[in-house]
Enzyme design. Structure first.
Site, PDB file in Angstrom:
ATOM      1  N   TRP A 274       1.684  -0.755   0.883  1.00 34.36           N
ATOM      2  CA  TRP A 274       3.027  -0.698   1.490  1.00 34.36           C
ATOM      3  C   TRP A 274       3.318   0.674   2.089  1.00 34.36           C
ATOM      4  O   TRP A 274       4.356   0.858   2.716  1.00 34.36           O
ATOM      5  CB  TRP A 274       4.087  -1.049   0.450  1.00 34.36           C
TER       6      TRP A 274
ATOM      7  N   HIS B 266      -7.654   7.388   1.308  1.00 34.01           N
ATOM      8  CA  HIS B 266      -7.120   6.680   2.478  1.00 34.01           C
ATOM      9  C   HIS B 266      -7.133   7.643   3.668  1.00 34.01           C
ATOM     10  O   HIS B 266      -6.898   8.842   3.504  1.00 34.01           O
ATOM     11  CB  HIS B 266      -5.696   6.185   2.189  1.00 34.01           C
TER      12      HIS B 266
ATOM     13  N   GLU C  39     -12.612   1.173   5.857  1.00 36.25           N
ATOM     14  CA  GLU C  39     -11.488   1.128   6.794  1.00 36.25           C
ATOM     15  C   GLU C  39     -11.774   2.050   7.978  1.00 36.25           C
ATOM     16  O   GLU C  39     -11.490   3.255   7.908  1.00 36.25           O
ATOM     17  CB  GLU C  39     -10.208   1.608   6.110  1.00 36.25           C
TER      18      GLU C  39
END
Ligand code: PEP
Length: 256
Positions: A9, A93, A165
Site C-alpha cells: 500500500w 524495494h 521487480e
C-alpha cells in the site's frame, strides 16, 4: 509451493481507511490453502490492523524495517518492535534503494534482523532502465540477490522470499513499459539457477520468487502462469480493493 499475493500500500490510506479496506478484504476472501494473501500497510496502521486481522485469511507485512533491534535511530522501526505484529517485511524495494538511498549493507543487515525476529523477509531485486539498456541486468540482480542474503545462515535461507521487480516496469501506465512474461520468465529462471548454484537445488526450489511491476487484474494471469513465478507483489492495483480481490481470485484459478 504456495503462491503469494502481496499488496504494497506504500504511503497511502489513513489508519481508519486501512481498517475499512481490511474489513472488506476479510469479508470477500476465504482462506485458500495454497495462496497466502499479504497486505503491507503503513507502519502506523500495523498494530491496530494486527488486532483486526484473521491470519487464516490474510497476513500483514511491514514495508521496511531497521536492522538494529533498539537504539538511537530517530524515525525508524525495528524488526524487534514488529515481531508478533507482522509475519512479513519487504526489504530492498526500489523506492527504498533509490529514493532513500538504502545501501546493500543496510538491506542485508535488515534481512537477517527479520529472520532473527521470526519475520519472513521479502527481498526485492530489480534493475533500472539504464542498467537494462547497458546490458547489466544479470550483474545487478546477482549482486542484489547474493549480497542481500549474505548474512542469512544456510539453515535459515529457506525462510526468505524473493521479489523480482524491474524498476522500469513499476507503476507504469504505458503498456509498452510492462515486462513481457517471456522476459520475466528468463530472469526468474536465472535467479532460480543462481539460488541453486549457491544453496543447492533443494533449498533453491523451496524459495518463492514473486514478480512485481504494474500487475493488474488484466495481466495477473499471464505472470502467474510463468512456471517459476510463485506469486505477485502488487503496488498500485492493491490500493483498489476490488482489483486486489480480482488478482487474488485469478491466483486461485491458476492454482486450481
Ligand atoms: C511496487 O511498488 O512494489 C509495485 C509493484 O508497484 P506497482 O504494482 O504499482 O508497479
Amino acid at each position: 509451493m504456495k503462491s503469494y499475493i502481496v499488496g504494497n500500500w506504500k504511503m497511502n490510506f489513513s489508519v481508519g481507511e486501512s481498517s475499512v479496506y481490511l474489513h472488506k478484504l476479510l469479508q470477500k476472501t476465504r482462506a485458500f490453502r495454497d495462496i497466502e494473501v499479504v497486505v503491507a500497510p503503513s507502519t502506523i496502521a500495523l498494530q491496530p490492523l494486527s488486532l483486526q486481522i484473521d491470519r487464516k485469511k490474510i497476513r500483514l507485512a511491514a514495508q521496511s524495517a531497521n536492522a538494529h533491534d533498539f537504539g538511537a535511530y530517530t524515525g525508524e522501526v525495528s524488526c524487534t518492535q514488529l515481531r508478533g505484529i507482522v509475519d512479513y517485511c519487504i526489504f530492498g524495494h526500489s523506492e527504498r534503494r533509490h529514493l532513500f538511498h538504502e545501501t546493500t549493507k543496510d538491506i542485508r543487515a535488515a534481512v537477517s534482523a527479520a529472520i532473527r525476529n521470526q519475520i519472513t523477509p521479502i527481498l526485492c531485486l530489480g534493475e533500472t532502465a539504464t542498467e537494462r539498456t547497458f546490458g547489466e541486468t544479470y550483474d545487478v540482480l546477482r549482486d542484489q540477490l547474493l549480497s542481500g542474503l549474505s548474512e542469512v545462515s544456510s539453515e535459515d535461507i529457506h525462510k526468505v522470499i524473493i521479489a523480482y521487480e524491474p524498476v522500469w516496469a513499476i507503476s507504469t501506465t504505458s503498456e509498452a513499459h510492462l515486462a513481457a512474461p517471456d522476459d520475466v520468465s528468463e530472469v526468474v529462471q536465472f535467479l532460480r539457477q543462481l539460488l541453486t548454484d549457491t544453496y543447492g537445488k533443494k533449498i533453491a526450489t523451496s524459495i518463492p520468487i514473486l514478480y512485481g511491476g504494474s500487475v493488474r487484474p488484466s495481466n495477473a494471469g499471464a505472470y502467474l502462469t510463468i512456471p517459476e513465478v510463485n506469486g505477485l507483489l502488487v503496488g498500485g492495483a492493491s490500493l483498489i480493493a476490488d482489483q486486489f480481490i480480482e488478482i487474488i481470485e485469478t491466483a486461485k484459478r491458476v492454482k486450481s
